[in-house]
Design an enzyme around this catalytic site. Structure first.
Site, PDB file in Angstrom:
ATOM      1  N   ARG A 126       0.898  -1.067   0.041  1.00  0.00           N
ATOM      2  CA  ARG A 126       0.001   0.033  -0.088  1.00  0.00           C
ATOM      3  C   ARG A 126       0.625   1.180  -0.192  1.00  0.00           C
ATOM      4  O   ARG A 126       1.156   1.856   1.123  1.00  0.00           O
ATOM      5  CB  ARG A 126      -0.764   0.007   1.231  1.00  0.00           C
ATOM      6  CG  ARG A 126      -2.124   0.809   1.385  1.00  0.00           C
ATOM      7  CD  ARG A 126      -2.637   0.987   2.405  1.00  0.00           C
ATOM      8  NE  ARG A 126      -1.972   1.949   3.314  1.00  0.00           N
ATOM      9  CZ  ARG A 126      -1.795   1.887   4.663  1.00  0.00           C
ATOM     10  NH1 ARG A 126      -2.525   0.973   5.399  1.00  0.00           N
ATOM     11  NH2 ARG A 126      -0.937   2.607   5.362  1.00  0.00           N
ATOM     12  N   TYR A 166       3.961   5.422  11.479  1.00  0.00           N
ATOM     13  CA  TYR A 166       4.110   4.226  11.811  1.00  0.00           C
ATOM     14  C   TYR A 166       4.867   3.592  10.701  1.00  0.00           C
ATOM     15  O   TYR A 166       5.137   2.121  11.179  1.00  0.00           O
ATOM     16  CB  TYR A 166       2.673   3.449  11.981  1.00  0.00           C
ATOM     17  CG  TYR A 166       1.800   3.718  10.879  1.00  0.00           C
ATOM     18  CD1 TYR A 166       0.673   4.282  10.740  1.00  0.00           C
ATOM     19  CD2 TYR A 166       2.032   2.637   9.773  1.00  0.00           C
ATOM     20  CE1 TYR A 166      -0.102   4.658   9.636  1.00  0.00           C
ATOM     21  CE2 TYR A 166       1.087   2.812   8.586  1.00  0.00           C
ATOM     22  CZ  TYR A 166       0.190   3.967   8.729  1.00  0.00           C
ATOM     23  OH  TYR A 166      -0.832   3.860   7.469  1.00  0.00           O
ATOM     24  N   HIS A 204      -3.744   4.524   4.219  1.00  0.00           N
ATOM     25  CA  HIS A 204      -4.939   3.693   4.289  1.00  0.00           C
ATOM     26  C   HIS A 204      -6.141   4.390   3.616  1.00  0.00           C
ATOM     27  O   HIS A 204      -6.790   3.826   2.968  1.00  0.00           O
ATOM     28  CB  HIS A 204      -5.386   3.417   5.728  1.00  0.00           C
ATOM     29  CG  HIS A 204      -6.747   2.842   5.958  1.00  0.00           C
ATOM     30  ND1 HIS A 204      -7.239   1.677   5.521  1.00  0.00           N
ATOM     31  CD2 HIS A 204      -7.630   3.348   6.797  1.00  0.00           C
ATOM     32  CE1 HIS A 204      -8.332   1.218   5.819  1.00  0.00           C
ATOM     33  NE2 HIS A 204      -8.790   2.437   6.325  1.00  0.00           N
TER      34      HIS A 204
END
Lengths: 348, 375
Positions: free
Chosen positions: B271, B284, B275
């Protein structure tokens, strides 16, 4: 008023089966009326199918689907893996593929693993698709107490489903209603939660297979009276009738209404009754806080305020988890608790 | 993190675009070698156009035109390969990030935009032939795997698959991610799929992140191996290799439609974006990791492969121009989207008339009309 022990509501399971389809008018146990109704639905539409745990070879733990797999085969009456969310989720997919699935959840307390598929998916999918698809899924659930069972087997979860937009929720209280309402639920293009009062499975009643008496979502006056309107659903209707008979002996005339449809509610007969009696009691096995009875009471008070001589009273299970079976007689509203509320209503 | 390849991995295009099949890819080579230049160019074009669409949609969200956008940036090869492998009669169940899967099947991209703009929860009609049997997005993670399994059961029960005619036999492909693979519904979907031998492919895009949670928290074992537990054949594929993604999907779908039962594919991808536009990956994960995956980009490697095969420069500039025009068109059409009719709240709660809905629709109409100039 003396405490009067409520008679038990269950008989032993019947050993005889109704092997043939019922004739025009036949006396059948509630469970067998459901069997006959499902048989008629399976015969009428080859895309109706039944699915659930133990419903095929065993015929269901209550024998409600007994004989149907032998008659219609394993592709029409499916023994599913032991997974409630799986049963509901695959039923949704089957509906998308053109089937009309009738799911059985084995006991009320075991519907919760399927709760997300029922509320996040099934209830919302028609709306999410803006009408492009419909989801004619029926979820049959034996519910309620009076069978002395262990935890999770005597729940009354109706409020979770009546509170969910997109679902229809019904509960027959007689074999005749069971026979017709299961067929009408299957014929509905909307998802229907079909609550079967398990305490009634072995009680017999007359089934008229020639014509349905009422539409699926109609409520029904089952006893005429003049002083107090008693309203309830499922197994409670029998208790209301017991209470009414006892009240008559003490000079109070009660009208009893079987709600039949929990969502939507047919308020017509209820409001008509309250406008004549001026007093109403709603009785239910479920815990009372934020219950169906609370909704019906609030609506009746809003719509018939000036006809009321007393507030609408509710008689409910306590707001505790359903207790160990040895306490069910004290937990579940019986005729005495209903008569206590009738007396309170009359005292206003 | 790019760990060393699992011996089971199927890949034909290395990250630099050279044709370098892994051992497990050998069985797929005839299928890949049979692809025409036009088909290869279509794969490339599909990926470039959707990346431009995706970037435009992200920009539109930043400009307040969309409430949210979940980017598919980085996952183009897995999605293009699998969608192009599906046959016209197949049924596709996306999650919510499979934008190019939808558009390849015929869904108008503006219908995806409408969902993210807050005009609809659905966007398109899966039963309209122009949408290629593509189902709408499902936001509750993993739920669609059960719907897909049930649909597959319906195909099996109705004899719509397993006749031996691949031009007619229907199959189902359901998309989900590494995060969703932890959901109980996915497990139950595989249990039912195996029991009823559904004509179904479970297509897991392992993009390595479930918002901020890495795949190593979802599983201590390669995800494709879970299928063994259900008796289901599975394949792990390099999801940034559009040729391998196409080939494994084509074979899996054709085996499933032939009546051999369900299959599972784990497509390894990344990805590249957040998100959704509400997320901030800097909190993160590291830019080193993102850079490492950028070197494995699906579009760059396909471009290199096509160049090595002799594709003209003009082909690439034409595709870029087409992608830019596509993105511009999306911007224009998004800005032109009108208001929502409040009837949408009431119209389809039920399939059949319902007294409470009717009562509340009437109430709201009267209420709105009671304001001066209202209704």
């Amino acid at each position: 008023m003396d405490r009067i022990a409520a008679p038990t509501q269950t008989d032993a399971p019947q050993t005889e089966r109704a092997d043939a389809a019922p004739a025009m008018r036949e006396t059948l146990p509630f469970a067998k009326a459901l069997t006959a109704g499902m048989r008629a639905a399976l015969a009428a539409d080859d895309h109706v199918l039944l699915m659930g745990e133990d419903i095929g070879r065993l015929g269901g733990v209550f024998r409600v689907t007994e004989g149907l797999q032998a008659e219609f085969g394993e592709r029409r009456v499916l023994d599913t893996p032991l997974a409630e969310s799986g049963i509901l989720g695959t039923a949704i997919g089957l509906a998308m593929a053109g089937f009309r699935p009738v799911c059985e959840i084995q006991f009320d307390g075991f519907v919760f693993p399927a709760f997300d598929q029922i509320t996040s998916q099934l209830a919302k999918l028609t709306n999410r698709h803006e009408g492009a698809m419909s989801f004619p899924v029926v979820i049959r659930i034996p519910y309620g107490g009076h069978i002395g069972a262990v935890e999770h087997h005597q729940e009354s979860p109706e409020a979770y489903f009546t509170h969910t937009p997109g679902l229809r929720v019904v509960s027959p209280s007689t074999p005749n209603d069971a026979y017709w309402m299961i067929q009408d639920a299957i014929a509905s293009n909307d998802p229907v939660v079909f609550l079967e009062p398990k305490a009634k499975y072995w009680l017999k009643g007359e089934v008229d297979t020639t014509a349905r008496a009422l539409p699926l979502h109609a409520s029904r006056v089952v006893r005429r009276g003049t002083d107090v309107t008693l309203v309830g659903h499922g197994a409670m209707v029998t208790t209301l009738l017991q209470a009414a008979a006892l009240a008559e002996g003490e000079g109070t005339s009660c009208e009893v209404i079987d709600l039949r449809s929990l969502s939507p509610v047919d308020y017509g007969p209820i409001l008509d009754s309250v406008r004549r009696t001026g007093r109403m009691v709603y009785a239910q096995e479920s815990p009372g806080f934020t219950s169906l009875g609370s909704e019906v009471a609030a609506t009746v008070m809003e719509k018939a305020f000036f006809a009321l001589e007393a507030p609408v009273l509710r008689v409910s299970g306590f707001d505790t988890p359903f207790p160990p079976a040895k306490l069910e007689g004290q937990y579940l509203p019986d005729a005495d608790r209903i008569l206590e509320a009738v007396d309170r209503a009359l005292a206003y | 993190m790019t760990p060393s390849d699992d011996p089971a991995l199927v890949r034909v295009l290395a990250a630099d675009g050279t044709f370098a099949p892994t051992a497990e890819a050998e069985r797929y080579l005839p299928l890949i070698e049979a692809l025409s230049d036009a088909e290869l160019e279509t794969f490339y074009r599909d990926m470039v156009v959707v990346r431009a669409f995706d970037r435009q949609a992200t920009n539109l969200q930043r400009q307040g035109q969309l409430a949210l956008w979940p980017p598919s940036f980085g996952q183009e090869a897995a999605q293009v390969g699998s969608a192009r492998a599906a046959r016209p009669q197949d049924h596709l169940f996306p999650s919510y990030r499979e934008h190019v899967v939808c558009t390849i099947r015929g869904v108008d991209p503006i219908d995806i935009i409408r969902v993210m703009r807050g005009l609809t929860h659905g966007g398109w009609d899966p039963t309209d032939p122009k949408n290629g049997n593509t189902h709408i997005y499902t936001l509750v993670l993993g739920s669609q795997t059960l719907h897909a399994t049930g649909f597959g059961m319906g195909l099996a029960f109705d004899g719509r698959s397993g006749t031996g005619d691949p031009a007619r036999d229907e199959a189902v492909i359901v998309y989900y991610g590494d995060g969703s693979s932890s959901q109980g519904d996915v497990h139950e979907a595989m249990v039912f799929a195996a029991s009823y031998a559904t004509p179904q492919v479970f297509f897991l895009q392992n993009n390595h992140w479930a918002i901020s949670v890495p795949v190593t928290t979802q599983s201590r074992s390669p995800l494709f191996r879970r299928a063994d537990g259900y008796g289901m054949p599975s394949v792990q594929v390099d999801g940034n290799d559009v040729l391998a993604s196409y080939a494994v999907s084509r074979v899996a779908l054709d085996e499933a439609r032939a009546g051999d039962g369900p299959r599972a594919i784990e497509a390894l991808t990344y990805r590249m974006g957040a998100h959704t536009t509400s997320d901030d990956p800097t909190k993160y994960r590291t830019s080193d990791e993102e850079r490492a995956w950028a070197e494995r980009d699906p579009i760059a490697r396909m471009r290199a492969y096509l160049q090595a095969r002799g594709a003209a420069d003009t082909f690439f500039t034409e595709v870029d121009a087409e992608a830019a025009a596509y993105a511009d068109d999306i911007r224009t059409r998004t800005n032109a989207l009108g208001d929502i009719d409040r009837e949408v709240m009431f119209a389809h709660v039920y399939s059949e008339p319902h007294p409470l809905i009717d009562e509340q629709r009437r109430w709201l109409s009267d209420y709105e009309a009671s304001f001066e100039g209202g209704n």
